[in-house]
Scaffold this active site. Structure first.
Site, PDB file in Angstrom:
ATOM      1  N   ASN A 210       0.851  -1.195   0.000  1.00 39.18           N
ATOM      2  CA  ASN A 210       0.000   0.000   0.000  1.00 39.18           C
ATOM      3  C   ASN A 210       0.884   1.243   0.000  1.00 39.18           C
ATOM      4  OD1 ASN A 210       0.437   0.886   2.865  1.00 39.18           O
ATOM      5  ND2 ASN A 210      -0.407  -1.153   3.246  1.00 39.18           N
ATOM      6  N   ALA A 276       0.963   1.687  11.781  1.00 38.28           N
ATOM      7  CA  ALA A 276       1.310   1.025  10.516  1.00 38.28           C
ATOM      8  C   ALA A 276       0.065   0.703   9.697  1.00 38.28           C
ATOM      9  CB  ALA A 276       2.078  -0.269  10.800  1.00 38.28           C
ATOM     10  N   ASP A 280      -4.173  -6.331   5.027  1.00 38.21           N
ATOM     11  CA  ASP A 280      -5.226  -7.194   5.578  1.00 38.21           C
ATOM     12  C   ASP A 280      -5.180  -8.579   4.965  1.00 38.21           C
ATOM     13  OD1 ASP A 280      -6.269  -5.264   7.251  1.00 38.21           O
ATOM     14  OD2 ASP A 280      -7.524  -4.406   5.675  1.00 38.21           O
ATOM     15  N   LYS A 290       9.430 -16.594 -10.602  1.00 37.16           N
ATOM     16  CA  LYS A 290       8.666 -15.459 -11.135  1.00 37.16           C
ATOM     17  C   LYS A 290       7.477 -15.969 -11.962  1.00 37.16           C
ATOM     18  CE  LYS A 290       9.144 -11.568 -14.207  1.00 37.16           C
ATOM     19  NZ  LYS A 290       9.799 -11.175 -15.432  1.00 37.16           N
ATOM     20  N   ASP A 307      -4.771  -9.893  12.633  1.00 41.46           N
ATOM     21  CA  ASP A 307      -4.939  -8.496  13.045  1.00 41.46           C
ATOM     22  C   ASP A 307      -4.043  -8.263  14.272  1.00 41.46           C
ATOM     23  OD1 ASP A 307      -5.835  -6.061  14.237  1.00 41.46           O
ATOM     24  OD2 ASP A 307      -7.673  -6.218  13.054  1.00 41.46           O
ATOM     25  N   PHE A 325      -5.105   3.062  14.762  1.00 45.11           N
ATOM     26  CA  PHE A 325      -5.515   3.998  13.725  1.00 45.11           C
ATOM     27  C   PHE A 325      -6.654   3.361  12.940  1.00 45.11           C
ATOM     28  CE2 PHE A 325      -2.529   7.626  13.057  1.00 45.11           C
ATOM     29  CZ  PHE A 325      -1.795   7.453  14.215  1.00 45.11           C
ATOM     30  N   LYS A 339     -14.232  -0.298  15.691  1.00 43.09           N
ATOM     31  CA  LYS A 339     -12.863  -0.845  15.772  1.00 43.09           C
ATOM     32  C   LYS A 339     -12.310  -0.683  17.183  1.00 43.09           C
ATOM     33  CE  LYS A 339     -11.613  -0.357  10.951  1.00 43.09           C
ATOM     34  NZ  LYS A 339     -11.033   0.443   9.908  1.00 43.09           N
TER      35      LYS A 339
HETATM   36  N1  CTP Z   1      -4.119  -3.485  11.885  1.00 41.44           N
HETATM   37  C1  CTP Z   1      -3.357  -4.491  12.420  1.00 41.44           C
HETATM   38  N2  CTP Z   1      -3.234  -5.672  11.770  1.00 41.44           N
HETATM   39  C2  CTP Z   1      -3.843  -5.889  10.602  1.00 41.44           C
HETATM   40  C3  CTP Z   1      -4.625  -4.873  10.042  1.00 41.44           C
HETATM   41  C4  CTP Z   1      -4.753  -3.674  10.709  1.00 41.44           C
HETATM   42  O1  CTP Z   1      -2.796  -4.288  13.501  1.00 41.44           O
HETATM   43  N3  CTP Z   1      -3.667  -7.041   9.998  1.00 41.44           N
HETATM   44  C5  CTP Z   1      -4.254  -2.228  12.627  1.00 41.44           C
HETATM   45  C6  CTP Z   1      -3.722  -0.989  11.951  1.00 41.44           C
HETATM   46  O2  CTP Z   1      -2.375  -0.774  12.273  1.00 41.44           O
HETATM   47  C7  CTP Z   1      -4.591   0.109  12.527  1.00 41.44           C
HETATM   48  C8  CTP Z   1      -5.889  -0.592  12.808  1.00 41.44           C
HETATM   49  O3  CTP Z   1      -5.613  -1.992  12.814  1.00 41.44           O
HETATM   50  O4  CTP Z   1      -4.078   0.609  13.734  1.00 41.44           O
HETATM   51  C9  CTP Z   1      -7.035  -0.339  11.862  1.00 41.44           C
HETATM   52  O5  CTP Z   1      -6.627  -0.554  10.548  1.00 41.44           O
HETATM   53  P1  CTP Z   1      -7.669  -0.357   9.351  1.00 41.44           P
HETATM   54  O6  CTP Z   1      -7.001  -0.766   8.064  1.00 41.44           O
HETATM   55  O7  CTP Z   1      -8.320   0.984   9.422  1.00 41.44           O
HETATM   56  O8  CTP Z   1      -8.813  -1.379   9.705  1.00 41.44           O
HETATM   57  P2  CTP Z   1      -8.932  -2.917   9.622  1.00 41.44           P
HETATM   58  O9  CTP Z   1      -9.039  -3.462  11.000  1.00 41.44           O
HETATM   59  O10 CTP Z   1      -7.868  -3.503   8.767  1.00 41.44           O
HETATM   60  O11 CTP Z   1     -10.368  -3.106   8.952  1.00 41.44           O
HETATM   61  P3  CTP Z   1     -10.906  -2.619   7.502  1.00 41.44           P
HETATM   62  O12 CTP Z   1      -9.699  -2.625   6.589  1.00 41.44           O
HETATM   63  O13 CTP Z   1     -11.923  -3.646   7.158  1.00 41.44           O
HETATM   64  O14 CTP Z   1     -11.491  -1.257   7.693  1.00 41.44           O
END
Ligand code: CTP
Length: 407
Positions: A210, A276, A280, A290, A307, A325, A339
């Site tokens: 990302n 960070a 996901d 490759k 997560d 975040f 969340k």
């Molecule tokens: N986060 C994490 N581990 C993951 C995904 C997210 O620790 N595998 C943490 C991020 O660092 C952030 C928070 O979860 O502090 C929320 O991330 P965000 O991308 O907004 O939400 P998600 O929980 O991933 O849910 P969605 O993408 O469905 O909104």
């Protein structure tokens, strides 16, 4: 809530370590303290009054008998103004004067008039440091409650190795505020911060990633370190750098590596900030060769990553504060609140991609900060450095601890 900023007079004597004192002045100023410098005549052979004046943002006192300044009044005024006095580097000569009540220049005169805490950071050749006369004088000053920041061992300017090196500015800074009323609330606190994206490998040359630059997390780590926190920064791939002796940087690439680094650092962290942008999903299979361009459509199979924030929230230590975040594009407040609850954390910082100039790849950000007690603080668009200040202040308020005033 804010801590009072300390008034600190820094004495500098003639020694090569004087160049390190410039960093000490910067650290003090950045932490919100007021600094005035008194430099001896020989100190000026090593650092210039202009540099000292620019860094301290105050006029520099250089000599008791300079005709343009009324020092008889000045040294008394300075003694009243300052909350503490730090002499770095302290030469054998000034140590001798202080111990024996000699007042023949501005710094030694000020010392005699000074009744508040005094810190001395000696720096000299190793034979001078162990000389009985110097040690006797040090003993006298210790008995009179001066804090001696004993020199460290290492390479000395005279070309030898041994005890005599002035302590590093960051160490002096830390010691000045240990248990002092001017100590910042973050002094010595252990903090885990994550920053940047994660890269999930598809094959040896490609990844799913990302656009996160890592700037927000790095600013948080830097600001907390400057206020004395001991920060472990777990960082995904980014070209940005941080440089502070209070930061231990752990570089990771994938979500799984980030998870393991966080699990290792979390148990002893009093505060965790997950800034960070963790992927996901990660490729279900890693192709060791490759992938060739054969079919017109390529389907990638992805599986969910763990997560990390939710995992840390589930196994949180007692009195640990966890900040996450949330990046949202719709129903921002409701989603962020969910969340906050689902991940069992204390505070959530909401980035909305609807706000122009906020989010990934920007030097600015606009956030809404919410906590589990229902408080919501809406911010305006500002530089990520200032947003980091806001977040740190919000956390301090939440924890009911005091911090230095916002710059
Ligand atoms: N986060 C994490 N581990 C993951 C995904 C997210 O620790 N595998 C943490 C991020 O660092 C952030 C928070 O979860 O502090 C929320 O991330 P965000 O991308 O907004 O939400 P998600 O929980 O991933 O849910 P969605 O993408 O469905 O909104």
């Amino acid at each position: 809530m804010s801590n009072p900023s300390a008034h600190i007079v820094i004495g500098i004597t003639g020694g090569i370590a004087a160049y390190k004192t410039l960093s000490l002045i910067r650290l003090l100023k950045k932490a919100g303290h007021e600094v005035k410098v008194v430099a001896t005549r020989h100190a000026m052979d090593f650092v210039t009054p202009l540099t000292l004046q620019t860094l301290s943002q105050n006029k520099v006192c250089t000599d008791l008998f300079e005709p343009t300044q009324n020092f008889e009044v000045e040294h008394v005024a300075l003694a009243e103004w300052a909350d503490m006095m730090v002499v770095a580097p302290a030469s054998a000569n000034i140590i001798g004067k202080f111990a024996n009540g000699i007042a023949d220049d501005m710094l030694s005169t000020l010392f005699l008039a000074f009744s508040k805490p005094v810190f001395l950071a000696p720096a000299m050749n190793k034979n001078m440091w162990v000389n009985p006369a110097v040690q006797h004088n040090i003993g006298i000053l210790k008995d009179r409650n001066c804090h001696i920041l004993a020199p460290a061992s290492g390479f000395l300017a005279c070309g030898t190795d041994g005890e005599g090196r002035m302590q590093e500015p960051e160490d002096i800074f830390q010691k000045l505020f240990e248990k002092s009323p001017f100590s910042t609330a973050w002094n010595g606190k252990k903090v885990l911060v994550t920053a940047g994206p994660t890269y999930e490998p598809i094959d040896p040359v490609r990844f799913v990633g990302n656009y996160s630059s890592g700037l927000m997390g790095m600013q948080l780590a830097q600001k907390l370190a400057e206020q004395g926190a001991k920060v472990t920064l777990v960082c995904g791939p980014t070209h940005l750098s941080v440089n502070h002796c209070n930061i231990i940087r752990v570089n990771v690439s994938t979500a799984d590596e980030m998870l393991r680094a966080c699990l290792a650092a979390a148990p002893e962290s009093e505060l965790i900030i997950m800034a960070a942008a963790v992927a996901d999903y990660t490729p279900a299979l890693f192709e060791t060769e490759k992938i060739k361009k054969t079919d017109s459509v390529l389907n990638l199979s992805l599986k969910k990553t763990v997560d990390i924030l939710a995992t840390l929230g589930m196994q949180r230590a007692e009195k640990q504060c966890i900040v996450g975040f949330a990046l949202e594009t719709e129903n921002e407040i409701d989603n962020a609140r969910k969340k906050l609850q689902n991940k069992n954390i204390d505070i959530i910082v909401l980035n909305s991609l609807r706000n122009e100039g906020a989010g990934f790849q920007c030097k600015t950000n606009q956030v809404t900060i919410m906590d589990k007690n229902g408080k919501v603080q809406q911010g305006t668009l500002k530089g990520k450095e200032k947003v980091a200040d806001d977040i740190i202040h919000y956390i301090a308020d939440y924890l009911k601890i005091t911090t230095p005033p916002l710059p």
